[in-house]
Design a protein around this motif. Structure first.
Motif, PDB file in Angstrom:
ATOM      1  N   GLY A  15       0.833  -1.204   0.000  1.00 15.95           N
ATOM      2  CA  GLY A  15       0.000   0.000   0.000  1.00 15.95           C
ATOM      3  C   GLY A  15       0.869   1.255   0.000  1.00 15.95           C
ATOM      4  N   MET A  53       2.360   1.780  -3.430  1.00 19.78           N
ATOM      5  CA  MET A  53       1.320   2.219  -4.370  1.00 19.78           C
ATOM      6  C   MET A  53       0.966   3.684  -4.121  1.00 19.78           C
ATOM      7  N   LYS A  54       0.767   4.019  -2.844  1.00 21.05           N
ATOM      8  CA  LYS A  54       0.379   5.399  -2.501  1.00 21.05           C
ATOM      9  C   LYS A  54       1.458   6.400  -2.893  1.00 21.05           C
ATOM     10  N   VAL A  78       2.950   5.205  -7.173  1.00 21.46           N
ATOM     11  CA  VAL A  78       2.092   4.890  -8.321  1.00 21.46           C
ATOM     12  C   VAL A  78       0.889   5.826  -8.401  1.00 21.46           C
ATOM     13  N   GLU A  79       0.190   5.996  -7.283  1.00 20.67           N
ATOM     14  CA  GLU A  79      -1.062   6.741  -7.331  1.00 20.67           C
ATOM     15  C   GLU A  79      -0.931   8.173  -7.866  1.00 20.67           C
ATOM     16  N   PRO A  80       0.099   8.943  -7.400  1.00 18.57           N
ATOM     17  CA  PRO A  80       0.187  10.317  -7.919  1.00 18.57           C
ATOM     18  C   PRO A  80       0.330  10.370  -9.431  1.00 18.57           C
ATOM     19  N   PHE A 129      -1.221   8.545 -11.581  1.00 20.93           N
ATOM     20  CA  PHE A 129      -2.485   8.320 -12.274  1.00 20.93           C
ATOM     21  C   PHE A 129      -3.574   9.291 -11.837  1.00 20.93           C
ATOM     22  N   ASN A 130      -3.180  10.251 -11.012  1.00 18.97           N
ATOM     23  CA  ASN A 130      -4.148  11.228 -10.543  1.00 18.97           C
ATOM     24  C   ASN A 130      -3.777  12.607 -11.099  1.00 18.97           C
ATOM     25  N   ARG A 147      -2.818  15.552  -9.047  1.00 17.07           N
ATOM     26  CA  ARG A 147      -1.540  15.570  -8.336  1.00 17.07           C
ATOM     27  C   ARG A 147      -0.370  15.987  -9.220  1.00 17.07           C
ATOM     28  N   GLY A 202       3.528  11.769  -2.821  1.00 17.97           N
ATOM     29  CA  GLY A 202       2.913  10.509  -2.400  1.00 17.97           C
ATOM     30  C   GLY A 202       3.060  10.293  -0.903  1.00 17.97           C
ATOM     31  N   SER A 256       0.217  11.870   0.965  1.00 14.47           N
ATOM     32  CA  SER A 256      -1.080  11.180   0.929  1.00 14.47           C
ATOM     33  C   SER A 256      -0.998   9.848   1.674  1.00 14.47           C
TER      34      SER A 256
END
Lengths: 308, 372
Positions: free
Chosen positions: B44, B47-48, B51-53, B55-56, B59, B311, B314
């Motif tokens: 997690g 990913m946070k 990876v997540e930033p 695809f957002n 961000r 990241g 978040s």
């Protein structure tokens, strides 16, 4: 000034000097073997958090101090593997170790913020340390005596033992040492691990003796001052002890001035004093003299690979 | 089978590009494992943070804003690192740059005009340069090691910041909070994309990369610096002056760190507070190495390290990962980069086959004489 106050000031000097001396002795041996490890600050933080966590968990600060040597030496093992095994740049690797130590200690220490542990207090019975003058001799934490004994031990080791001579040979001329059959990388690895253990013990002094608490970045750059002390001492253990106590005095001056609330100077200025003093002594020791370059181990910072 | 390292005749071009990628990927895998062992949600966290930033789209502007100062500082440091001048004081130079800009802002508080912001920026650059000039003087005049002197000055700069924000520069109407007044519109960095966080600093970082690239690759000064880094003896023999190299490296490094500082103060912060230093000066060291000390590499590396900041924030709220975790990821990245870099200079060979092809490497005689 009455005797009790003077003694208490001198006790503070010893307490401020001890962690610097411990860490710098370790770094001195590392540098004598030809390796520059700039990760002292990081290893001290790892030692400090380990010592605190183990002391809280087991109730024994002595066990904490021992554990601090183990984890910090393990961290120095990363440095050894990279710089010796993979011939990486020592400056960059040391910086990485400091950044790593700062991060991992903050992470591991998060659950311990705001609690206290038993202090690693004086070892001698109170009866001996009752009188203010005797207290100056018998009233310290065991680490204060260990640091002084280690100074003697490191001096003897480098100057009079066969292994010490080999270590110096490796630091002065790695190729020559290799060609007459000394295991350069093994000697350096052992030196680095020793340096790590000493830095860890130095760190434990902050979290077990100075303030029996843990906070992020507890060592506040003292690891860098320890590295500077090695240069200041021209790689000689005796001068190192003198330098550490001199800095202990500077730090004590800072604490005393703040406690007395001296209004003439801002507390922020007093807080910068140890760092400014470090720069000042580096200037004094380096200025215009060739001796400092001659005193430095010839192979300091240079990676070694046996030419097969 | 025993693996051993054998020096390559020439550094591997493939590995020069591949090793940063290897370092990042290894950091993600080992980081996930490490944080799982420490009792956090390791996968997690990765990913946070990483990876997540990506695809957002919301961000992305954050990434650019965080990457800009990192890139600026790293561009300056890379000049020095190429020449073996180790300026570790970028954090302090960044703070002093921000303070110098703030000083101009406080002086011009009642005034208006388009000249105010450029004056602040100029002050920031000069402030960073002046602060970097201290280790440069100490190095060239007194041969004081620049690593130690520049690092000590970081701690001094912090105290200067605390002194000014708690004392003379404190906002008198700020309910006793240790911070300055908010800068006026004339003193604030304009946004280049209206309605976003993206300020003028972002394009400046891009342009600077081009300028530095030109300086390093196309000018004699850049050539001298590189020679000093690779072969100091040859450089001296060739009549290049070492002190000039130190000065160039320090002033460019300090100037760019100061620029990053003043742009942060006039941009995202909009005032000066004790929370101004966020470790950019240290992280930029990692950016410089991950970017291979190359201007365009540094731009990419700055985005990667900006991920850890964006990241990391978040991850702090979403999975309660302590903020210190970011530092661990950053340090791991540098460790793995340094480890992977060995493959640039060496190749891994199988010792059992390699041994038969060469004369035994064991030392011929074992001299037991004392080496004094």
């Amino acid at each position: 000034m009455n005797a009790a106050i003077l003694v208490s000031i001198l006790m503070t000097v010893a307490a401020a000097a001890t962690p610097l001396l411990l860490a710098a002795l370790g770094e001195l041996v590392v540098e004598k073997s030809g390796v520059l490890n700039l990760g002292v600050e990081g290893m001290m933080l790892i030692g400090a958090v380990t010592a605190f966590a183990v002391s809280v968990t087991t109730g024994s600060p002595a066990l904490g101090a021992i554990a601090s040597m183990v984890t910090a030496a393990a961290a120095s093992g990363i440095f050894a593997a990279l710089t010796l095994g993979l011939a990486s740049n020592q400056v960059a690797t040391g910086l990485a170790l400091t950044i790593f130590g700062t991060g991992i200690s903050a992470l591991a220490g998060a659950p311990y913020v705001g609690i206290t542990t038993t202090r690693l207090g004086p070892i001698f019975p109170d009866a001996l340390a009752d009188d203010p003058y005797w207290r100056l001799i018998f009233g310290h934490s065991p680490l204060v005596y260990i640091a002084l004994l280690m100074t003697l031990a490191v001096w003897w080791f480098l100057k009079h033992s066969r292994s010490g001579l080999i270590l110096r040979a490796v630091g002065e001329s790695d190729d020559a040492a290799h060609s007459i059959g000394y295991p350069v990388l093994k000697v350096r690895a052992l030196a680095i691990l020793f340096g790590g253990a000493m830095a860890g013990l130095a760190g434990s002094f902050y979290s077990l003796v100075v303030t029996p608490m843990w906070a992020e970045r507890l060592t506040a750059g003292r690891g860098w001052i320890a590295i500077a002390l090695v240069v200041f001492a021209s790689w000689r253990p005796g001068r190192l002890a003198a330098g550490a106590y001199l800095f202990g005095a500077v730090i004590t001056l800072e604490l005393q001035a703040k406690a007395a609330g001296l209004s003439a100077l801002a507390p922020e200025f007093m807080s910068s004093l140890p760092y400014l003093a470090t720069i000042a002594v580096l200037v004094m020791i380096s200025a215009g003299r060739r001796s400092i370059k001659n005193a430095a181990p010839a192979c300091l910072g240079k990676p070694f690979r046996a030419s097969a | 089978m025993v693996l051993r390292l054998e020096a390559r005749r020439e550094p591997s071009t493939l590995m020069v590009f591949a090793s940063p990628a290897i370092a990042v990927v290894t950091t993600l895998v080992v980081g996930a494992a490490l944080f799982t062992l420490l009792g956090y949600d390791g996968i997690g966290a990765v990913m946070k943070i990483f990876v997540e930033p990506l695809f957002n789209p919301y961000r992305w502007q954050d990434l650019l804003v965080k990457a800009a100062p990192l890139a600026m500082i790293a561009l300056g440091l890379s000049i020095g690192f190429r020449a073996n001048v180790w300026n570790i004081g970028a954090e302090g130079q960044y703070v002093v740059g921000g303070l110098a800009g703030t000083g101009v802002a406080l002086l011009t508080y009642e005034m208006s005009g388009y000249w105010i912001l450029p004056a602040m920026i100029l002050a920031g650059i000069l402030g960073g340069m002046a602060y970097a000039a201290v280790p440069a003087v100490l190095k060239t005049r007194f041969s004081v090691n620049e690593i130690l002197s520049s690092l000590m000055l970081n701690y001094v700069a912090l105290q200067l910041l605390y002194y000014l924000t708690r004392g003379p520069w404190k906002d008198p109407e700020g309910f006793n909070f240790p911070q300055t007044v908010l800068f006026t519109d004339w003193q604030t960095l304009p946004k280049v994309v209206p309605g976003t966080l993206i300020h003028l600093g972002v394009p400046i970082a891009g342009v600077l990369a081009l300028v530095i690239w030109f300086l390093v690759v196309r000018t004699v000064a850049g050539f001298q610096m590189r020679v000093f880094g690779m072969a100091p003896m040859a450089a001296r023999y060739g009549g290049f002056q070492e002190s000039r190299t130190v000065w160039t490296a320090m002033l460019i490094g300090g100037g760019l760190a100061g620029l990053a500082g003043v742009l942060e103060a006039a941009g995202p912060f909009g005032q000066m507070t004790p929370g101004f230093p966020t470790g950019y000066g240290y992280t930029a060291i990692i950016v410089a190495f991950l970017g291979r000390l190359h201007p365009f590499g540094i731009l990419m590396a700055a985005l990667v390290l900006a991920l850890t900041y964006v990241g990391g924030e978040s991850a702090q709220t979403a999975i309660r990962l302590p903020s210190a975790a970011v530092g661990v990821f950053q340090a791991m990245m540098l460790f793995f980069l340094l480890a992977a870099d060995v493959l640039v200079r060496y190749r891994v060979v199988n010792r059992t086959t390699a041994r038969s092809q060469r004369v035994s490497s064991e030392p011929a005689t074992r001299n037991t004489e004392r080496a004094a």
